[in-house]
Structures are given as structure tokens and as C-alpha cells.
Scaffold this motif. Structure first.
Motif, PDB file in Angstrom:
ATOM      1  N   GLY A 296       0.826  -1.197   0.000  1.00 52.41           N
ATOM      2  CA  GLY A 296       0.000   0.000   0.000  1.00 52.41           C
ATOM      3  C   GLY A 296       0.859   1.246   0.000  1.00 52.41           C
ATOM      4  O   GLY A 296       1.980   1.247   0.513  1.00 52.41           O
ATOM      5  N   ILE A 297       0.325   2.330  -0.576  1.00 57.71           N
ATOM      6  CA  ILE A 297       1.056   3.590  -0.661  1.00 57.71           C
ATOM      7  C   ILE A 297       0.329   4.685   0.104  1.00 57.71           C
ATOM      8  O   ILE A 297       0.880   5.293   1.028  1.00 57.71           O
ATOM      9  N   ILE A 298      -0.916   4.960  -0.265  1.00 60.63           N
ATOM     10  CA  ILE A 298      -1.712   5.994   0.386  1.00 60.63           C
ATOM     11  C   ILE A 298      -3.136   5.482   0.571  1.00 60.63           C
ATOM     12  O   ILE A 298      -3.690   4.824  -0.314  1.00 60.63           O
ATOM     13  N   ASP A 299      -3.721   5.799   1.722  1.00 64.83           N
ATOM     14  CA  ASP A 299      -5.112   5.466   1.985  1.00 64.83           C
ATOM     15  C   ASP A 299      -5.838   6.739   2.374  1.00 64.83           C
ATOM     16  O   ASP A 299      -5.413   7.449   3.297  1.00 64.83           O
ATOM     17  N   LEU A 300      -6.928   7.049   1.672  1.00 68.53           N
ATOM     18  CA  LEU A 300      -7.686   8.265   1.938  1.00 68.53           C
ATOM     19  C   LEU A 300      -8.977   7.983   2.691  1.00 68.53           C
ATOM     20  O   LEU A 300      -9.833   8.851   2.805  1.00 68.53           O
ATOM     21  N   GLY A 301      -9.127   6.788   3.182  1.00 64.37           N
ATOM     22  CA  GLY A 301     -10.346   6.446   3.883  1.00 64.37           C
ATOM     23  C   GLY A 301     -11.490   6.107   2.944  1.00 64.37           C
ATOM     24  O   GLY A 301     -12.549   5.677   3.376  1.00 64.37           O
ATOM     25  N   GLY A 302     -11.296   6.308   1.661  1.00 68.74           N
ATOM     26  CA  GLY A 302     -12.300   5.953   0.668  1.00 68.74           C
ATOM     27  C   GLY A 302     -11.641   5.551  -0.634  1.00 68.74           C
ATOM     28  O   GLY A 302     -12.285   5.020  -1.525  1.00 68.74           O
ATOM     29  N   LEU A 303     -10.345   5.801  -0.724  1.00 69.05           N
ATOM     30  CA  LEU A 303      -9.592   5.487  -1.931  1.00 69.05           C
ATOM     31  C   LEU A 303      -8.234   4.937  -1.527  1.00 69.05           C
ATOM     32  O   LEU A 303      -7.520   5.555  -0.749  1.00 69.05           O
TER      33      LEU A 303
END
Length: 252
Positions: A86-93
């Protein structure tokens, strides 16, 4: 090739980068927390210190109120290490990579993917109102998600270094992250105008500039060719230090 951390502007909610001492925030006043102690290493290609993925599952996170329009962007070093990460998690993406250098952007409803080469890449995700999220790699729009009805709020718990698809792995890096309360890139853009590649070189004059017969110096003309994809800057030696000159001619 070094990457210059971008300047802060009125749309910047948070801008974080890394130093020998750890994570630093250039603007925003947002509280970023770390899971454990992330590995910070110097990377010559990036031109400074970077967040290094490890097997210890470290990441940084912050809760940021961006409003309905926002952009999360980062310099990411992708490495084919035969592990999904994983790289980035936006809470929806979720932004993540598989074990063959394919980057995925997944919102739980739809997914798009694109292959990239080993190395540094600029990745940006822009929420354009409540209509869609637009994803860019190295300035090129690679796809969009429709986001109507997903129930996303204005406040996002942003995680860097992980997503629901795992954590950053060995030999993967993040150089800097900027979060904005605007959709910075509605269409394709030149990434070099955003975070400019910096080629550092030093040209030394064989003879010193001589102003002995001048009471005032109003202009200095320096003539030369500028290589493609570079921007020239000049420094002057004053005593044993290199300085730049202000518009008034004083050394800074």
C-alpha cells in the motif's frame, strides 16, 4: 535527479517531508502521527531524506478537513519487490502496487491500474467536488472514479505508507506529501512545473568580476545556453561563502 519540495500556497492544507531528524511539516499545522518509528534514509536520486518502507509496517497519518475538493500528491519510489504494498489510503480510496509494478487505485466500487517503471513517480489523486476522483501519474490522467453516493465526508483520515492492501515494502520510498483543499489538476499537467527536477551543477568563472572603477553596479549580464529541462540560478562568492544577490545588490 533531485525533487524540489513545492512552495506553500493558499490551498495547501499540509505539506510534509523528511529530514535526518524525522518527519517535518512545512505548512498547515496538522498533527501527523507515526506508527512506530518510520525508517528515514538519505536518497541521492531524490536529493534528500525519504521515508523508507520496511517489513515493520510503519506509516504516518493525519486527520485533515479538506472540504469537497481536495488533492493528495506525493513523490513515490516504486520497486518491483515481488510483494504487494500500500502507498496511500484516503479512507475511501486506496493507492497501492502489486508485485509487478502495476499501480492500482481502488475505491471499493471500481478499480483502474497502470504499469510504471522502477523509480520515482509523482502520484496525485484529486476529488473534483462530489462528482469524481481523478488520478494522475507523472502528470498524466490515468482514470477517474465516480464518487457520488459513497458517503465521503469533508474530513479524511489520510495514511501514507500503507493502505488496505498492505504496507510499504523494502526499497520503496516516499519523498514528500502535499494535501490541498482544491482539485489542483482537473486535466493533464506538466509535473515539472509543480515539483521541478533540480539538476545541480557548479560553473566557476576563471576571473573575478571587477567593479573597481564603478561606484554603482546596476546590472550584470551573464550569457550562456540553458540546457533543456533546467532552470539556471547563480550564486556569488563573498569571502569564503557563496551567496545570492537581492534585487538591491546586497548579499543574502
Amino acid at each position: 535527479m533531485s525533487k524540489i519540495i513545492p512552495e506553500v500556497d493558499s490551498n495547501t492544507k499540509s505539506l510534509v517531508y523528511f529530514t535526518k531528524e524525522g518527519l517535518k511539516e512545512k505548512a498547515g499545522g496538522v498533527t501527523w502521527t507515526t506508527s512506530g518509528t518510520p525508517s528515514i534514509v538519505k536518497n541521492g536520486e531524490f536529493g534528500g531524506y525519504v521515508f523508507q518502507g520496511t517489513s515493520n509496517s510503519y506509516y504516518i497519518s493525519a486527520s485533515i478537513n479538506t472540504g469537497q475538493n481536495y488533492t493528495v500528491e506525493a513523490w513515490v519510489y516504486v520497486n518491483d519487490n515481488r510483494n504487494r504494498f500500500g502507498i496511500i489510503d484516503l479512507g475511501g480510496l486506496a493507492i497501492w502496487a502489486d508485485n509487478y509494478n502495476v499501480l492500482y487505485f481502488d475505491d471499493g466500487h471500481s478499480r483502474l491500474n497502470t504499469s510504471v517503471a522502477n523509480g520515482w513517480h509523482h502520484i496525485a489523486a484529486c476529488q473534483y467536488g462530489l462528482r469524481d476522483i481523478r488520478v494522475f501519474i507523472d502528470g498524466k490522467r490515468v482514470g477517474s472514479f465516480g464518487c457520488g453516493g459513497h458517503g465521503w465526508s469533508n474530513t479524511h483520515q489520510i495514511k501514507v505508507g500503507c493502505s488496505g492492501y498492505g504496507y510499504m515494502r523494502d526499497n520503496t520510498y516516499i519523498g514528500a506529501v502535499r494535501v490541498s483543499d482544491s482539485c489542483r489538476y482537473p486535466s493533464n499537467f506538466d509535473v515539472d512545473t509543480v515539483w521541478i527536477p533540480q539538476h545541480i551543477g557548479l560553473v566557476v568563472s576563471k576571473s573575478a568580476l571587477n567593479f573597481t572603477d564603478n561606484n554603482t553596479v546596476t546590472k550584470i549580464n551573464i550569457v550562456g545556453s540553458e540546457p533543456a529541462d533546467t532552470k539556471r540560478r547563480f550564486a556569488f562568492k563573498s569571502g569564503d561563502k557563496y551567496v545570492k544577490l537581492s534585487s538591491t545588490g546586497t548579499a543574502e
